[in-house]
Design a protein around this motif. Structure first.
Motif, mmCIF file in Angstrom:
data_model
loop_
_atom_site.group_PDB
_atom_site.id
_atom_site.type_symbol
_atom_site.label_atom_id
_atom_site.label_comp_id
_atom_site.label_asym_id
_atom_site.label_seq_id
_atom_site.Cartn_x
_atom_site.Cartn_y
_atom_site.Cartn_z
ATOM 1 N N LEU A 305 38.199 44.994 32.022
ATOM 2 C CA LEU A 305 38.577 43.664 32.674
ATOM 3 C C LEU A 305 39.749 42.928 32.294
ATOM 4 C CD1 LEU A 305 34.964 41.349 32.522
ATOM 5 C CD2 LEU A 305 36.159 42.357 34.407
ATOM 6 N N ALA A 306 40.211 43.288 31.291
ATOM 7 C CA ALA A 306 41.587 42.904 30.631
ATOM 8 C C ALA A 306 42.514 43.482 31.330
ATOM 9 C CB ALA A 306 41.675 43.126 29.261
ATOM 10 N N GLY A 330 35.419 56.439 37.318
ATOM 11 C CA GLY A 330 34.685 55.964 36.156
ATOM 12 C C GLY A 330 35.087 54.255 36.018
ATOM 13 N N PHE A 331 36.489 53.954 36.673
ATOM 14 C CA PHE A 331 37.028 52.629 36.533
ATOM 15 C C PHE A 331 36.098 51.805 37.543
ATOM 16 C CE2 PHE A 331 39.473 49.133 38.034
ATOM 17 C CZ PHE A 331 39.840 48.633 36.845
ATOM 18 N N GLN A 332 35.699 52.302 38.623
ATOM 19 C CA GLN A 332 34.749 51.428 39.440
ATOM 20 C C GLN A 332 33.358 51.356 39.044
ATOM 21 O OE1 GLN A 332 35.380 53.618 43.339
ATOM 22 N NE2 GLN A 332 37.163 52.603 43.811
ATOM 23 N N THR A 333 33.199 52.630 38.201
ATOM 24 C CA THR A 333 31.643 52.219 37.649
ATOM 25 C C THR A 333 31.440 51.160 36.510
ATOM 26 O OG1 THR A 333 31.234 54.673 37.926
ATOM 27 C CG2 THR A 333 29.877 53.468 36.241
ATOM 28 N N HIS A 334 32.635 51.114 35.975
ATOM 29 C CA HIS A 334 32.456 49.889 34.993
ATOM 30 C C HIS A 334 32.765 48.580 35.802
ATOM 31 C CE1 HIS A 334 32.907 52.247 31.290
ATOM 32 N NE2 HIS A 334 34.180 52.731 31.744
ATOM 33 N N ILE A 335 33.431 48.467 36.801
ATOM 34 C CA ILE A 335 33.585 47.354 37.562
ATOM 35 C C ILE A 335 32.163 46.899 38.340
ATOM 36 C CG2 ILE A 335 34.561 46.316 39.587
ATOM 37 C CD1 ILE A 335 36.558 46.413 37.447
ATOM 38 N N TYR A 336 31.535 47.999 38.609
ATOM 39 C CA TYR A 336 30.021 47.903 39.424
ATOM 40 C C TYR A 336 29.309 47.158 38.277
ATOM 41 C CZ TYR A 336 25.685 48.635 41.207
ATOM 42 O OH TYR A 336 24.395 48.499 41.747
ATOM 43 N N GLN A 337 29.459 47.845 37.070
ATOM 44 C CA GLN A 337 28.439 47.393 36.054
ATOM 45 C C GLN A 337 28.613 45.850 35.656
ATOM 46 O OE1 GLN A 337 28.632 50.329 33.157
ATOM 47 N NE2 GLN A 337 27.247 51.858 34.119
ATOM 48 N N VAL A 338 29.943 45.641 35.801
ATOM 49 C CA VAL A 338 30.281 44.095 35.049
ATOM 50 C C VAL A 338 29.837 43.161 36.206
ATOM 51 C CG1 VAL A 338 32.292 42.610 34.577
ATOM 52 C CG2 VAL A 338 32.262 44.898 33.395
ATOM 53 N N LYS A 339 30.189 43.502 37.429
ATOM 54 C CA LYS A 339 29.683 42.703 38.574
ATOM 55 C C LYS A 339 28.169 42.643 38.574
ATOM 56 C CE LYS A 339 33.210 43.551 42.119
ATOM 57 N NZ LYS A 339 33.393 44.014 43.433
ATOM 58 N N ILE A 354 38.829 38.541 37.971
ATOM 59 C CA ILE A 354 40.004 38.276 37.073
ATOM 60 C C ILE A 354 40.066 36.904 36.498
ATOM 61 C CG2 ILE A 354 42.463 37.836 37.722
ATOM 62 C CD1 ILE A 354 42.481 40.097 39.838
ATOM 63 N N THR A 355 39.322 35.958 37.343
ATOM 64 C CA THR A 355 39.139 34.674 36.907
ATOM 65 C C THR A 355 38.375 34.669 35.580
ATOM 66 O OG1 THR A 355 39.204 33.683 39.057
ATOM 67 C CG2 THR A 355 38.431 32.282 37.364
ATOM 68 N N TYR A 356 37.363 35.399 35.442
ATOM 69 C CA TYR A 356 36.386 35.488 34.353
ATOM 70 C C TYR A 356 37.254 36.170 33.103
ATOM 71 C CZ TYR A 356 32.642 36.819 31.153
ATOM 72 O OH TYR A 356 31.787 36.876 30.382
ATOM 73 N N ALA A 357 37.842 36.994 33.192
ATOM 74 C CA ALA A 357 38.656 37.438 32.250
ATOM 75 C C ALA A 357 39.795 36.565 31.700
ATOM 76 C CB ALA A 357 39.444 38.889 32.926
ATOM 77 N N LEU A 358 40.213 35.781 32.542
ATOM 78 C CA LEU A 358 41.309 35.004 32.078
ATOM 79 C C LEU A 358 40.722 33.666 31.341
ATOM 80 C CD1 LEU A 358 43.659 34.491 35.211
ATOM 81 C CD2 LEU A 358 44.291 35.942 33.079
ATOM 82 N N VAL A 359 39.377 33.283 31.914
ATOM 83 C CA VAL A 359 38.709 32.356 31.239
ATOM 84 C C VAL A 359 38.288 32.655 29.699
ATOM 85 C CG1 VAL A 359 36.778 31.162 31.201
ATOM 86 C CG2 VAL A 359 38.016 31.300 33.264
ATOM 87 N N GLN A 360 38.009 34.130 29.740
ATOM 88 C CA GLN A 360 37.484 34.571 28.289
ATOM 89 C C GLN A 360 38.665 34.912 27.644
ATOM 90 O OE1 GLN A 360 34.186 34.818 27.174
ATOM 91 N NE2 GLN A 360 33.711 33.553 29.308
ATOM 92 N N ASN A 361 39.757 34.945 27.955
ATOM 93 C CA ASN A 361 41.012 35.203 27.155
ATOM 94 C C ASN A 361 40.928 36.949 26.996
ATOM 95 O OD1 ASN A 361 43.728 34.508 26.199
ATOM 96 N ND2 ASN A 361 42.782 34.040 24.255
ATOM 97 N N LEU A 362 40.738 37.985 28.012
ATOM 98 C CA LEU A 362 40.674 38.982 27.630
ATOM 99 C C LEU A 362 42.000 39.602 27.840
ATOM 100 C CD1 LEU A 362 37.312 40.225 29.197
ATOM 101 C CD2 LEU A 362 37.714 39.566 26.971
ATOM 102 N N ARG A 363 42.821 40.104 26.856
ATOM 103 C CA ARG A 363 43.965 40.686 26.908
ATOM 104 C C ARG A 363 44.096 42.200 26.462
ATOM 105 N NH1 ARG A 363 47.484 36.273 27.936
ATOM 106 N NH2 ARG A 363 46.535 34.239 27.541
ATOM 107 N N ILE A 364 45.110 42.841 27.096
ATOM 108 C CA ILE A 364 45.292 44.279 26.798
ATOM 109 C C ILE A 364 46.463 44.351 25.661
ATOM 110 C CG2 ILE A 364 44.568 45.182 28.743
ATOM 111 C CD1 ILE A 364 47.622 45.687 29.483
ATOM 112 N N ASN A 365 46.520 45.383 24.695
ATOM 113 C CA ASN A 365 47.575 45.494 23.885
ATOM 114 C C ASN A 365 48.519 46.564 24.238
ATOM 115 O OD1 ASN A 365 49.055 45.759 21.772
ATOM 116 N ND2 ASN A 365 47.429 46.587 20.294
ATOM 117 N N LEU A 366 49.671 45.929 24.594
ATOM 118 C CA LEU A 366 50.848 46.140 25.386
ATOM 119 C C LEU A 366 51.535 47.383 24.699
ATOM 120 C CD1 LEU A 366 52.148 43.061 27.389
ATOM 121 C CD2 LEU A 366 50.849 45.076 28.283
ATOM 122 N N ASP A 367 51.293 47.217 23.287
ATOM 123 C CA ASP A 367 52.337 48.225 22.483
ATOM 124 C C ASP A 367 51.339 49.476 22.419
ATOM 125 O OD1 ASP A 367 53.842 46.171 21.747
ATOM 126 O OD2 ASP A 367 52.454 45.454 19.926
#
Length: 372
Positions: A305-306, A330-339, A354-367
């Motif tokens: 989600l991040a 694999g990515f789509q499987t994760h998306i399906y399960q989250v939905k 995307i809205t849910y992720a932003l609300v939950q403040n889910l971020r990736i580690n860019l480093d």
């Protein structure tokens, strides 16, 4: 003796009746009743008042000055009183309400204003009366019957008009049983008129003088009593109908107000239902968000989600999967399960994630992801 009895009874009854009628007129005015609707009460009251005043003056002249009933001044006074009485009755006839066509004399009266008709009436009859008085005052050969000829035609016309107007009014009010009293009134007036124009010396040759005098007294008193009685019935029926009309008007007004209130109530009910539906929808959405907040996602799902929140607006699922170094499936499987966990469906599922992720403040580690 009989004329004195007649005048005493007439004075007492007519004066008392006139006072009562005028008090009714004043009371109706104070209540706010339209003056035109009760104008007839005033004129009828004045007609009865003049009868009473004429009788009272006769009593005074007979008892105090010992005048004979055949005195020409009393006759002149009687003619004037009778003419004034006829004037007031004529003015009152147009106030008798009914649905039928008006009689000829009433239509003539209606063509003039009250002031114009009174002026015309007084002018015409005043000139006629002057001629009669000038011709008879100093001429003893002229009988009293001749003097009464001033008033006889007017009295006959008034009696006819009163007869027709009363019958039409009673018919309009479903009171046909009053036809007989009105006919009796007309008959008594005609008898009284005949007594005035038939010479006394000719009558004595046919009937007894005492009987003729007694019949005249009874007739004069009876038609005045009957006139007051019929007017009282007419006044009561007018009052009754007026109150009924007021009640019907009030019922109609309340019915209209009730309809208006009912219409407003329906409008408010519709608006309330709409607001209730809106509130239910909001509650449902809030409940869904609350349930979604309580949902526990795995770390891998949060990571997906991040990435989706970071790259979703510019990249496809395949491109995001390549950045994460996982397969598209694999990515789509994760998306399906989250939905499924978040109970998200439809074409706008990606945006909702995307809205849910932003609300939950889910971020990736860019480093750790230099590919970004």
């Amino acid at each position: 003796m009989l004329p004195l009895i007649e005048n005493n009874v007439t004075a007492i009854v007519c004066l008392i009746s006139a006072v009562i009628i005028q008090r009714i007129f004043i009371k109706e005015l104070r209540r706010g009743t339209d003056k035109e609707e009760i104008e007839g009460i005033k004129w009828f009251g004045l007609a009865i008042l003049f009868w009473g005043l004429g009788a009272f003056i006769n009593v005074l002249c007979i008892t105090l000055f010992n005048w004979e009933t055949s005195n020409k001044i009393l006759i002149y006074l009687g003619v004037i009183i009778s003419l004034a009485n006829s004037l007031f009755i004529l003015l009152s006839l147009q106030s008798i309400e009914h649905d039928s066509k008006r009689s000829l004399i009433v239509r003539v009266v209606q063509r003039f204003s009250t002031r114009e008709f009174v002026g015309l009436y007084c002018a015409v009859l005043g000139m006629i009366a002057f001629v009669f008085v000038a011709a008879s005052y100093s001429n003893s050969a002229i009988s009293n019957n001749f003097i009464w000829l001033i008033d006889i035609p007017i009295s006959v016309f008034v009696a006819l008009s009163l007869f027709f107007e009363l019958n039409k009014a009673f018919k309009s009010r479903q009171m046909q049983f009053m036809y007989l009293p009105t006919f009796a009134l007309f008959t008594l007036i005609m008898i009284a008129v005949l007594q005035r124009i038939i010479p006394q010396d000719r009558v004595v040759a046919i009937v007894d003088q005492e009987f003729w005098s007694l019949m005249g007294t009874i007739t004069a008193i009876s038609f005045k009593f009957l006139f007051i009685f019929l007017f009282s019935i007419l006044l009561y029926s007018w009052k009754f109908l007026s109150e009924n009309e007021q009640q019907e008007s009030q019922v109609n007004r309340l019915t209209a107000e009730n309809k208006a209130l009912y219409s407003k109530l329906e409008h408010f009910e519709i608006a309330s239902e709409s607001h209730l539906d809106t509130i239910k929808t909001i509650k449902k959405e809030i409940t869904g968000l609350r349930e979604a907040q309580k949902t526990v996602l795995s770390e891998r799902q949060k990571e997906v989600l991040a990435y989706l929140a970071h790259y979703g607006t510019t990249k496809s699922y395949g491109e995001i999967a390549e950045i994460m170094n996982i397969s598209v499936d694999g990515f789509q499987t994760h998306i399906y399960q989250v939905k499924k966990i978040l109970n998200i469906s439809g074409n706008a599922g990606k945006e909702q994630l995307i809205t849910y992720a932003l609300v939950q403040n889910l971020r990736i580690n860019l480093d750790q992801n230099p590919a970004t």
